[in-house]
Design a protein around this motif. Structure first.
Motif, PDB file in Angstrom:
ATOM      1  N   VAL A  53     -70.186  46.637  -7.468  1.00 31.71           N
ATOM      2  CA  VAL A  53     -68.758  46.324  -7.566  1.00 31.71           C
ATOM      3  C   VAL A  53     -68.560  44.831  -7.802  1.00 31.71           C
ATOM      4  O   VAL A  53     -69.425  44.013  -7.470  1.00 31.71           O
ATOM      5  N   THR A  54     -67.408  44.480  -8.372  1.00 31.26           N
ATOM      6  CA  THR A  54     -67.081  43.065  -8.527  1.00 31.26           C
ATOM      7  C   THR A  54     -66.469  42.545  -7.234  1.00 31.26           C
ATOM      8  O   THR A  54     -65.920  43.305  -6.434  1.00 31.26           O
ATOM      9  N   ILE A  55     -66.540  41.242  -7.063  1.00 33.23           N
ATOM     10  CA  ILE A  55     -66.004  40.627  -5.844  1.00 33.23           C
ATOM     11  C   ILE A  55     -64.486  40.742  -5.797  1.00 33.23           C
ATOM     12  O   ILE A  55     -63.867  40.639  -4.742  1.00 33.23           O
TER      13      ILE A  55
ATOM     14  N   LEU B  26     -71.955  52.597 -10.601  1.00 36.72           N
ATOM     15  CA  LEU B  26     -71.330  51.421 -11.203  1.00 36.72           C
ATOM     16  C   LEU B  26     -69.816  51.564 -11.163  1.00 36.72           C
ATOM     17  O   LEU B  26     -69.239  52.391 -11.855  1.00 36.72           O
ATOM     18  N   ASN B  27     -69.178  50.751 -10.335  1.00 37.64           N
ATOM     19  CA  ASN B  27     -67.719  50.763 -10.217  1.00 37.64           C
ATOM     20  C   ASN B  27     -67.170  49.439 -10.734  1.00 37.64           C
ATOM     21  O   ASN B  27     -66.758  48.579  -9.971  1.00 37.64           O
ATOM     22  N   ASN B  28     -67.185  49.270 -12.044  1.00 35.14           N
ATOM     23  CA  ASN B  28     -66.775  47.985 -12.608  1.00 35.14           C
ATOM     24  C   ASN B  28     -65.415  48.035 -13.299  1.00 35.14           C
ATOM     25  O   ASN B  28     -65.090  47.169 -14.102  1.00 35.14           O
ATOM     26  N   GLU B  29     -64.632  49.059 -12.986  1.00 35.52           N
ATOM     27  CA  GLU B  29     -63.284  49.184 -13.534  1.00 35.52           C
ATOM     28  C   GLU B  29     -63.291  49.155 -15.061  1.00 35.52           C
ATOM     29  O   GLU B  29     -62.379  48.669 -15.707  1.00 35.52           O
TER      30      GLU B  29
ATOM     31  N   ILE C  41     -74.044  46.011  -3.989  1.00 33.54           N
ATOM     32  CA  ILE C  41     -74.320  44.731  -4.634  1.00 33.54           C
ATOM     33  C   ILE C  41     -73.013  44.254  -5.254  1.00 33.54           C
ATOM     34  O   ILE C  41     -72.369  44.987  -6.009  1.00 33.54           O
ATOM     35  N   ILE C  42     -72.631  43.036  -4.916  1.00 33.44           N
ATOM     36  CA  ILE C  42     -71.381  42.471  -5.419  1.00 33.44           C
ATOM     37  C   ILE C  42     -71.699  41.307  -6.351  1.00 33.44           C
ATOM     38  O   ILE C  42     -72.523  40.448  -6.029  1.00 33.44           O
ATOM     39  N   ALA C  43     -71.053  41.290  -7.500  1.00 36.20           N
ATOM     40  CA  ALA C  43     -71.204  40.188  -8.452  1.00 36.20           C
ATOM     41  C   ALA C  43     -69.821  39.727  -8.894  1.00 36.20           C
ATOM     42  O   ALA C  43     -68.816  40.404  -8.661  1.00 36.20           O
ATOM     43  N   ARG C  44     -69.780  38.593  -9.549  1.00 37.73           N
ATOM     44  CA  ARG C  44     -68.490  38.023  -9.928  1.00 37.73           C
ATOM     45  C   ARG C  44     -67.895  38.687 -11.164  1.00 37.73           C
ATOM     46  O   ARG C  44     -66.685  38.789 -11.304  1.00 37.73           O
TER      47      ARG C  44
END
Length: 281
Positions: free
Chosen positions: A247-249, A85-88, A61-64
């Motif tokens: 992840v983020t886009i 969750l790989n959101n840095e 799932i990719i979000a901004r």
């Protein structure tokens, strides 16, 4: 420009609820929220779409934004759907881990600010009034902790929870050099009852992953150096775990996954913008 990016560029022009665009063996399924019932939530649509992909192998799932990813992570956790969750996110932003490092900074650097950050954390279970009293009498508090010197201020404290908490810090300060790094982290987590105050499933998991990470360190100083240089990443520990990748886009365009969901759910966007969910397979 890739098929994925072309579709992303054109998506705001869609005016129908669902559209399928086929390319080779795959497809893109777009769902524009403006065409659905007003009571329909974008996340309920996402959950419904996800049902067909259990056990969620090679799904993303990719979000901004990281904020959107955190909302999705909470949604999946509530539904007992496994995720990574790989959101840095900086390791210092994780509840419990930040507090642990504040105590370590005091032990190694004798950083008074870090000490009072730790005392002010949920782990002390002290009220605002108690913390303000300690801050106003900083010199006496430091004398008590650093040198175990009783003083009139310490004797005047009516809340015994304050003294008990300070005594725990004194005990750790006296003995921390006798522990290996991972054993010290374990002792801190146990002595200050981290899991009582950071008890959500994801918080417990992150604290445990952090505990595992410390096994590779020979000194607390090395651990602190990597922490200060932002080299510690909990996501690396999750590489063997299975679940939906979040992840983020900015980090991924989704092409490396078999199935990718992309969400645009901008609550602050202009009314002319279209919130959407699309699925690429």
């Amino acid at each position: 420009m890739s098929f994925f990016l072309l579709f992303l560029k054109k998506i705001t022009g869609l005016s129908i609820q669902v559209k399928l665009i086929y390319k080779n063996q795959g497809y893109v399924k777009a769902i524009c929220m403006s065409d659905l019932d007003e009571d329909t939530n974008i996340y309920s649509v996402l959950l419904n779409e996800l049902k067909t992909f259990e056990p969620y192998d090679n799904v993303a799932i990719i979000a901004r934004t990281n904020g959107e990813l955190n909302e999705i992570a909470q949604l999946l956790e509530n539904e007992k759907i496994p995720y990574i969750l790989n959101n840095e996110k900086s390791i210092s932003e994780y509840p419990g881990i930040f507090e642990c490092f504040e105590l370590l900074k005091y032990l190694i650097y004798e950083n008074d600010l870090a000490l009072f950050n730790f005392i002010s954390s949920p782990l002390s279970n002290l009220g605002t009034e108690d913390i303000e009293i300690l801050l106003k009498n900083k010199k006496e508090v430091l004398s008590y902790i650093n040198f175990s010197q009783d003083n009139n201020f310490i004797h005047s404290l009516e809340n015994k929870k304050v003294i008990n908490f300070l005594n725990k810090i004194i005990d750790i300060k006296k003995n921390f050099k006798n522990f290996k790094v991972q054993n010290l982290i374990y002792e801190i987590i146990k002595k200050f009852q981290f899991l009582d105050y950071f008890s959500k499933e994801n918080e417990v998991k992150n604290i445990y992953d952090f505990y595992l990470l410390t096994n590779s360190y020979l000194s607390v100083l090395d651990l602190l150096n990597d922490y200060n240089e932002n080299k510690l990443v909990l996501a690396d520990l999750n590489s063997s775990k299975k679940g939906i990748e979040l992840v983020t886009i900015h980090k991924s365009k989704g092409l490396e996954f078999k199935t990718t969901f992309v969400i645009k759910n901008d609550k602050k966007s202009k009314s002319s913008d279209i919130d959407f969910l699309f699925e690429m397979n």
